[in-house]
Design a protein around this motif. Structure first.
Motif, PDB file in Angstrom:
ATOM      1  N   THR A   1       0.813  -1.223   0.000  1.00  0.00           N
ATOM      2  CA  THR A   1       0.000   0.000   0.000  1.00  0.00           C
ATOM      3  C   THR A   1       0.843   1.268   0.000  1.00  0.00           C
ATOM      4  O   THR A   1       0.290   2.361  -0.114  1.00  0.00           O
ATOM      5  N   GLY A   2       2.154   1.151   0.151  1.00  0.00           N
ATOM      6  CA  GLY A   2       3.001   2.323   0.121  1.00  0.00           C
ATOM      7  C   GLY A   2       4.052   2.306   1.209  1.00  0.00           C
ATOM      8  O   GLY A   2       4.113   1.388   2.043  1.00  0.00           O
ATOM      9  N   PRO A   3       4.915   3.323   1.256  1.00  0.00           N
ATOM     10  CA  PRO A   3       5.988   3.382   2.235  1.00  0.00           C
ATOM     11  C   PRO A   3       5.478   3.726   3.627  1.00  0.00           C
ATOM     12  O   PRO A   3       4.449   4.389   3.793  1.00  0.00           O
ATOM     13  N   ALA A   4       6.228   3.305   4.624  1.00  0.00           N
ATOM     14  CA  ALA A   4       5.889   3.603   6.015  1.00  0.00           C
ATOM     15  C   ALA A   4       6.195   5.068   6.331  1.00  0.00           C
ATOM     16  O   ALA A   4       6.906   5.753   5.590  1.00  0.00           O
ATOM     17  N   ALA A   5       5.677   5.539   7.433  1.00  0.00           N
ATOM     18  CA  ALA A   5       6.049   6.867   7.930  1.00  0.00           C
ATOM     19  C   ALA A   5       7.504   6.816   8.393  1.00  0.00           C
ATOM     20  O   ALA A   5       7.979   5.790   8.899  1.00  0.00           O
ATOM     21  N   PRO A   6       8.238   7.901   8.258  1.00  0.00           N
ATOM     22  CA  PRO A   6       9.670   7.872   8.586  1.00  0.00           C
ATOM     23  C   PRO A   6       9.985   8.050  10.066  1.00  0.00           C
ATOM     24  O   PRO A   6      11.166   8.064  10.431  1.00  0.00           O
ATOM     25  N   ARG A   7       8.986   8.178  10.933  1.00  0.00           N
ATOM     26  CA  ARG A   7       9.254   8.490  12.334  1.00  0.00           C
ATOM     27  C   ARG A   7      10.205   7.498  13.015  1.00  0.00           C
ATOM     28  O   ARG A   7      11.218   7.912  13.593  1.00  0.00           O
ATOM     29  N   PRO A   8       9.938   6.169  13.010  1.00  0.00           N
ATOM     30  CA  PRO A   8      10.840   5.248  13.720  1.00  0.00           C
ATOM     31  C   PRO A   8      12.264   5.286  13.180  1.00  0.00           C
ATOM     32  O   PRO A   8      13.230   5.250  13.956  1.00  0.00           O
ATOM     33  N   ALA A   9      12.389   5.378  11.854  1.00  0.00           N
ATOM     34  CA  ALA A   9      13.727   5.388  11.263  1.00  0.00           C
ATOM     35  C   ALA A   9      14.493   6.655  11.626  1.00  0.00           C
ATOM     36  O   ALA A   9      15.720   6.622  11.807  1.00  0.00           O
TER      37      ALA A   9
END
Length: 392
Positions: A131-139
């Motif tokens: 469905t698409g890329p994850a949010a970048p917060r954890p990285a």
């Protein structure tokens, strides 16, 4: 028909006999996902490589950050196998019985071995679901917090949180096909890309101090997150691209991300042993990848091709293909139809001998249901070994 010089029963020895010496990264590709027979064969090969060829790690086409949880389990960490399966995979791969068996076997293998000999588990892919890329917060926040414990940083967690906003802004399913729904090229995203770049520079510049203050493994994991943050933000920018080149660019960015992960894995494992990477043939092949999708002809270079450019003959690629799946039976004039004449249910084929022994030109198999990519007969000269499964 394939003769005994071209086709032999599949074993780890039979496959590695076709590979050049000094391999640091062995790619084993599958023609489609979701077939347990391919994963079972992968497990069998990895057991052989670990027990007889000095391999100490495996990477699969799964989220590199999620894989940290699976690796912690196989290297003896706390937690259950169920927890490792639910947290350690992306793309639904945690539901696979073969993946469960892989983690179970790796942990058992490691139990009586010192840390430097224990097998490691990696994810080669980015945090990218269908469905698409994850949010970048954890990285992004993981390397920030790691550095903040030892250095004075120009940004606070509050600054990052303000720029990131709610994760739902990054993960809207509508952005998959509508670039106007992506925030990947907004002012906050541009600022975050600069911060991610600076975090990696700080990690590199202070590596001697940071590894001494923490550990080499802690630094590596912080760098993994920082690298993933930068590449994930780049992918989000690609999601917001309004031009017709968008889909091809996203395919390229994904394989660049995978190639970066493989490069980091090979460097980390340099003193321990080679790595097996298991992914789709399209991600590991040496020739240019192609795909007809949504009326476009997409072309890009795979992670394997990119890694092979750096590693040279220290990269090897074994491509898997298959004969029949239910009513989908390959035609006699195709490569898979030709290989189906092999007397072995699972076979290893020497591509060089196969090409030399052909007395006719083979055609590309057209899949009956378009859920897999057949092996192109014109490119088998760029494959070190072919693994053929008669029925799946």
């Amino acid at each position: 028909m394939t003769d005994s010089n071209q086709s032999v029963p599949f074993t780890g020895d039979a496959l590695t006999a076709l590979l050049p010496p000094g391999i640091r990264l062995l790619g084993l590709g599958e023609p489609t996902h979701g077939v347990e027979a391919f994963l079972d064969l992968r497990n069998e090969l990895f057991r052989h490589l670990a027990e007889h060829e000095g391999y100490r790690s495996i990477a699969i086409e799964s989220d590199c950050l999620a894989a940290v949880h699976a690796d912690a389990y196989v290297t003896g960490g706390a937690g259950t196998l169920d927890d490792a399966m639910s947290r350690g995979f992306s793309h639904g791969l945690g539901e696979s019985d073969a993946n469960r068996e892989l983690l179970r076997w790796m942990r058992a293998h490691n139990e009586e071995r010192p840390p430097h000999e224990r097998l490691r588990f990696y994810g080669a892919d980015g945090p990218l679901e269908i469905t698409g890329p994850a949010a970048p917060r954890p990285a992004l926040t993981a390397p920030h917090d790691y550095l903040a414990a030892h250095l004075d940083l120009p940004w606070s967690r509050e600054t990052l949180d303000d720029l990131l906003g709610p994760d739902e802004r990054w993960t809207s399913p509508a952005a998959l096909m509508d670039p106007s729904q992506s925030i990947g090229r907004g002012p906050e995203a541009r600022e975050l890309r600069l911060i991610a770049d600076d975090l990696r520079a700080l990690l590199a510049g202070h590596a001697p101090h940071l590894t001494a203050a923490t550990s080499a493994d802690a630094w590596w994991h912080a760098d993994l997150h920082a690298r993933t943050a930068a590449e994930l933000l780049r992918y989000h920018a690609g999601m917001a691209d309004p031009t017709p080149a968008r889909l091809g660019a996203l395919m390229c960015l994904r394989d660049v991300m995978m190639a970066g992960n493989l490069d980091a894995i090979v460097r980390r494992e340099a003193r321990r042993g080679p790595t097996l990477v298991f992914a789709h043939n399209r991600h590991l092949q040496r020739d240019e990848s192609r795909w007809q999708f949504a009326g476009q002809s997409l072309r890009w270079w795979s992670a394997g091709a990119i890694a092979g450019t750096h590693l040279g003959d220290r990269y090897a690629f074994a491509a898997m293909t298959f004969g029949s799946r239910g009513s989908d039976v390959p035609r006699p004039g195709t490569l898979e139809g030709f290989l189906s004449a092999s007397p072995h249910d699972r076979a290893v084929i020497d591509p060089g001998r196969l090409a030399a022994g052909l007395d006719r030109e083979l055609t590309l198999r057209v899949p009956a249901d378009h859920t897999y990519f057949s092996l192109d007969p014109e490119t088998i000269g760029q494959v070190d070994a072919i693994v053929f499964v008669r029925d799946i």
